[in-house]
Motif scaffolding. Structure first.
Motif, PDB file in Angstrom:
ATOM      1  N   ALA A   1      12.602 -29.713  23.518  1.00 42.55           N
ATOM      2  CA  ALA A   1      11.552 -30.532  24.131  1.00 42.55           C
ATOM      3  C   ALA A   1      11.031 -31.587  23.158  1.00 42.55           C
ATOM      4  CB  ALA A   1      10.417 -29.630  24.611  1.00 42.55           C
ATOM      5  N   GLU A   2      10.846 -31.204  21.899  1.00 46.72           N
ATOM      6  CA  GLU A   2      10.327 -32.153  20.907  1.00 46.72           C
ATOM      7  C   GLU A   2      11.313 -33.288  20.661  1.00 46.72           C
ATOM      8  OE1 GLU A   2       9.429 -29.633  17.611  1.00 46.72           O
ATOM      9  OE2 GLU A   2       7.343 -29.328  18.248  1.00 46.72           O
TER      10      GLU A   2
ATOM     11  N   GLU B   1      14.210 -35.136  31.818  1.00 49.62           N
ATOM     12  CA  GLU B   1      15.022 -35.274  30.608  1.00 49.62           C
ATOM     13  C   GLU B   1      15.091 -33.952  29.832  1.00 49.62           C
ATOM     14  OE1 GLU B   1      14.321 -38.659  28.019  1.00 49.62           O
ATOM     15  OE2 GLU B   1      13.359 -39.733  29.682  1.00 49.62           O
ATOM     16  N   ILE B   2      13.975 -33.251  29.761  1.00 47.51           N
ATOM     17  CA  ILE B   2      13.969 -31.964  29.060  1.00 47.51           C
ATOM     18  C   ILE B   2      14.888 -30.981  29.758  1.00 47.51           C
ATOM     19  CG2 ILE B   2      12.543 -29.952  28.485  1.00 47.51           C
ATOM     20  CD1 ILE B   2      10.214 -31.931  28.020  1.00 47.51           C
ATOM     21  N   LEU B   3      14.817 -30.924  31.081  1.00 44.49           N
ATOM     22  CA  LEU B   3      15.700 -30.015  31.828  1.00 44.49           C
ATOM     23  C   LEU B   3      17.166 -30.408  31.635  1.00 44.49           C
ATOM     24  CD1 LEU B   3      13.636 -29.676  35.120  1.00 44.49           C
ATOM     25  CD2 LEU B   3      13.942 -27.935  33.350  1.00 44.49           C
ATOM     26  N   ALA B   4      17.437 -31.709  31.635  1.00 46.97           N
ATOM     27  CA  ALA B   4      18.817 -32.170  31.451  1.00 46.97           C
ATOM     28  C   ALA B   4      19.332 -31.873  30.047  1.00 46.97           C
ATOM     29  CB  ALA B   4      18.910 -33.667  31.740  1.00 46.97           C
ATOM     30  N   ALA B   5      18.415 -31.740  29.074  1.00 47.66           N
ATOM     31  CA  ALA B   5      18.818 -31.497  27.684  1.00 47.66           C
ATOM     32  C   ALA B   5      19.108 -30.025  27.400  1.00 47.66           C
ATOM     33  CB  ALA B   5      17.724 -31.995  26.736  1.00 47.66           C
ATOM     34  N   LEU B   6      18.778 -29.137  28.328  1.00 49.56           N
ATOM     35  CA  LEU B   6      19.062 -27.718  28.112  1.00 49.56           C
ATOM     36  C   LEU B   6      20.563 -27.488  28.058  1.00 49.56           C
ATOM     37  CD1 LEU B   6      16.473 -26.158  30.603  1.00 49.56           C
ATOM     38  CD2 LEU B   6      16.298 -26.237  28.105  1.00 49.56           C
ATOM     39  N   PRO B   7      21.027 -26.544  27.233  1.00 48.92           N
ATOM     40  CA  PRO B   7      22.470 -26.282  27.120  1.00 48.92           C
ATOM     41  C   PRO B   7      23.102 -25.950  28.464  1.00 48.92           C
ATOM     42  CG  PRO B   7      21.276 -25.163  25.377  1.00 48.92           C
ATOM     43  CD  PRO B   7      20.236 -25.712  26.315  1.00 48.92           C
ATOM     44  N   LYS B   8      24.323 -26.431  28.667  1.00 49.76           N
ATOM     45  CA  LYS B   8      25.001 -26.259  29.955  1.00 49.76           C
ATOM     46  C   LYS B   8      25.845 -24.991  30.023  1.00 49.76           C
ATOM     47  CE  LYS B   8      23.571 -30.325  31.422  1.00 49.76           C
ATOM     48  NZ  LYS B   8      22.786 -30.723  30.232  1.00 49.76           N
TER      49      LYS B   8
ATOM     50  N   ILE C   1       5.741 -25.814  29.274  1.00 46.88           N
ATOM     51  CA  ILE C   1       5.703 -27.130  28.625  1.00 46.88           C
ATOM     52  C   ILE C   1       4.853 -28.049  29.491  1.00 46.88           C
ATOM     53  CG2 ILE C   1       7.041 -29.156  27.935  1.00 46.88           C
ATOM     54  CD1 ILE C   1       9.390 -27.267  27.385  1.00 46.88           C
ATOM     55  N   ILE C   2       3.789 -28.571  28.911  1.00 53.72           N
ATOM     56  CA  ILE C   2       2.909 -29.500  29.610  1.00 53.72           C
ATOM     57  C   ILE C   2       3.126 -30.890  29.018  1.00 53.72           C
ATOM     58  CG2 ILE C   2       0.521 -30.099  30.172  1.00 53.72           C
ATOM     59  CD1 ILE C   2      -0.151 -27.104  29.705  1.00 53.72           C
ATOM     60  N   ILE C   3       3.496 -31.833  29.844  1.00 55.86           N
ATOM     61  CA  ILE C   3       3.791 -33.193  29.399  1.00 55.86           C
ATOM     62  C   ILE C   3       2.678 -34.118  29.891  1.00 55.86           C
ATOM     63  CG2 ILE C   3       5.456 -35.086  29.484  1.00 55.86           C
ATOM     64  CD1 ILE C   3       7.369 -32.592  30.531  1.00 55.86           C
ATOM     65  N   ASN C   4       2.045 -34.789  28.979  1.00 57.21           N
ATOM     66  CA  ASN C   4       0.992 -35.752  29.305  1.00 57.21           C
ATOM     67  C   ASN C   4       1.552 -37.157  29.175  1.00 57.21           C
ATOM     68  OD1 ASN C   4      -1.401 -33.918  29.637  1.00 57.21           O
ATOM     69  ND2 ASN C   4      -0.821 -33.363  27.545  1.00 57.21           N
ATOM     70  N   GLY C   5       1.776 -37.810  30.297  1.00 56.45           N
ATOM     71  CA  GLY C   5       2.296 -39.166  30.289  1.00 56.45           C
ATOM     72  C   GLY C   5       1.187 -40.194  30.159  1.00 56.45           C
TER      73      GLY C   5
END
Length: 414
Positions: free
Chosen positions: A305-306, A246-253, A221-225
């Motif tokens: 991610a989206e 935020e994407i990493l934090a949104a992954l299922p626990k 995943i490439i994020i362009n800020g």
């Protein structure tokens, strides 16, 4: 083989003292020149055994042939192990220690007495009370992965050369570099190898046999800020690093990850995060035994991610996926004799086959899809890639016996 004086332990203890760690950051082949140091030793020893075609190529691969001694037309069988050790733990100045007649007590490693190998942590030790155990000294890995496999193949060659009454077809010997960094077959010349079927020697407990691996993809995943001077960033800057978090934090626990799955469950695993405020990249590995499930995992990851990106409309995202390897069972199911003959060889060695899927991959995964069906045979290695790595001499000797049986099974059934 009851009267045979095995050489596998002596060979193993010599081989592990050669530093052969591969380098995941290198783009050379091999990734480290020092891997060739062991390749050249092995080539010399194979030539001394009379294997006239033994050689090391420019990439560090070792090729050799034990010529057929039967009138039958027997498929050429390859035995393969890798010379490199993992980058996870130091492989420099390995000092192997032979613990004669293991008593069952904790093994305290002398160069770092905080490193203790115990039956509590490694229950398989219980089966080797009274047997000889080899460990490192506490500062390095041992290198049983996969110099145990190398030593087993070399001792098999020694036995067959000295026992010409054992009938077999052409036996191809292959030692590869860079398996630990996913490049074990990158420069392999299959035509030169000339094998019909193969077996890797890269497994654990005696009796285990593996003809099934994960299928594997990589994802990015490439994020362009949006960057601006931080002193004047209000309502302008969109920090790519924070979005990555935020994407990493949104992954299922409680699912979807290596730490929450086992058995035949697949997973998605973030392995690195790199970047700056303007641009950040997250790398993932995606694994499942069912190849079609990879796409499902990838779509789920992309959707997560989206969803995060939808909160940052000024930022952009790219989602990339590439194939790494596939489940060898998809190929081996088309060549059932490869596993069946191995099972017979185990039986003749007095072993019950324990067939379990590998929650990972081997050179055999790639070899199988390159046209060389290739399951995996045990060596005995335990606690690999760590300072606690150990191996029982009896397991290595039993692996030698399996290989000697196996070449005879192929000859008898041809």
């Amino acid at each position: 083989m009851k009267d045979y004086l095995f050489t596998v332990a002596e060979r193993f203890m010599r081989y592990v003292q050669v530093d052969t760690q591969s380098d995941p950051t290198s783009h050379k082949h091999p990734t480290t020149e020092k891997q060739k140091d062991l390749s050249k030793v092995l080539t010399s020893e194979l030539l001394s055994l009379g294997l006239a075609d033994a050689h090391t190529d420019e990439y560090g691969y070792v090729y050799a042939t034990i010529l057929s001694n039967t009138d039958k037309k027997v498929p050429a069988i390859c035995f393969c192990s890798h010379v490199d050790t993992a980058p996870d733990c130091s492989g420099t100045n390995v000092k192997p220690i032979l613990h004669k007649h293991y008593s069952g007590e904790d093994i305290i490693l002398p160069d770092d007495t905080t490193q203790v190998i115990s039956k509590k942590d490694y229950p398989y030790l219980e089966k080797h009370i009274g047997n000889d155990i080899i460990t490192a000294s506490g500062l390095t890995l041992l290198g049983a992965d996969d110099k145990a496999g190398v030593a087993v193949i070399m001792d098999m060659a020694n036995y067959l050369v000295s026992h010409p009454e054992i009938r077999h077809g052409d036996i191809k010997i292959l030692f590869t570099p860079d398996e630990e960094v996913g490049q074990g077959t990158a420069k392999l010349d299959l035509k030169k190898l000339g094998a019909d079927y193969a077996y890797t020697l890269d497994g654990g407990e005696a009796g285990t046999f593996e003809d099934e691996t994960f299928s594997a993809d990589g994802a990015r995943i490439i994020i362009n800020g949006v960057i601006s001077h931080p002193g004047y960033a209000k309502d302008k800057m969109v920090n790519a690093l924070k979005i990555a978090g935020e994407i990493l934090a949104a992954l299922p626990k409680n699912e979807f990850s290596p730490e929450t799955t086992k058995g035949r469950q697949g997973f998605v695993h973030p392995v690195s995060v790199n970047g700056i405020a303007e641009k950040a990249t997250i790398e993932f590995i995606i694994r499942d035994f069912i190849t079609t499930n990879l796409e499902k995992h990838e779509k789920r990851l992309e959707a997560i991610a989206e969803e995060v990106m939808s909160k940052h409309t000024k930022a952009g995202m790219q989602f990339e996926v590439w194939e790494q390897y596939r489940n060898m069972k998809e190929i081996l199911d088309q060549h059932t004799q490869v596993s069946a003959f191995a099972a017979e060889a185990y039986k003749r060695a007095g072993l019950n086959v324990v067939n379990e899927p590998i929650r990972g991959g081997t050179d055999g995964s790639r070899l199988s899809f390159m046209g060389l069906p290739c399951p995996n045979i045990f060596t005995g290695m335990q606690a690999i890639h760590s300072k606690h790595e150990w191996i029982a001499v009896k397991d290595m000797e039993k692996a030698v016996e399996v290989l000697v049986n196996l070449v005879q099974v192929w000859e008898e059934n041809s």
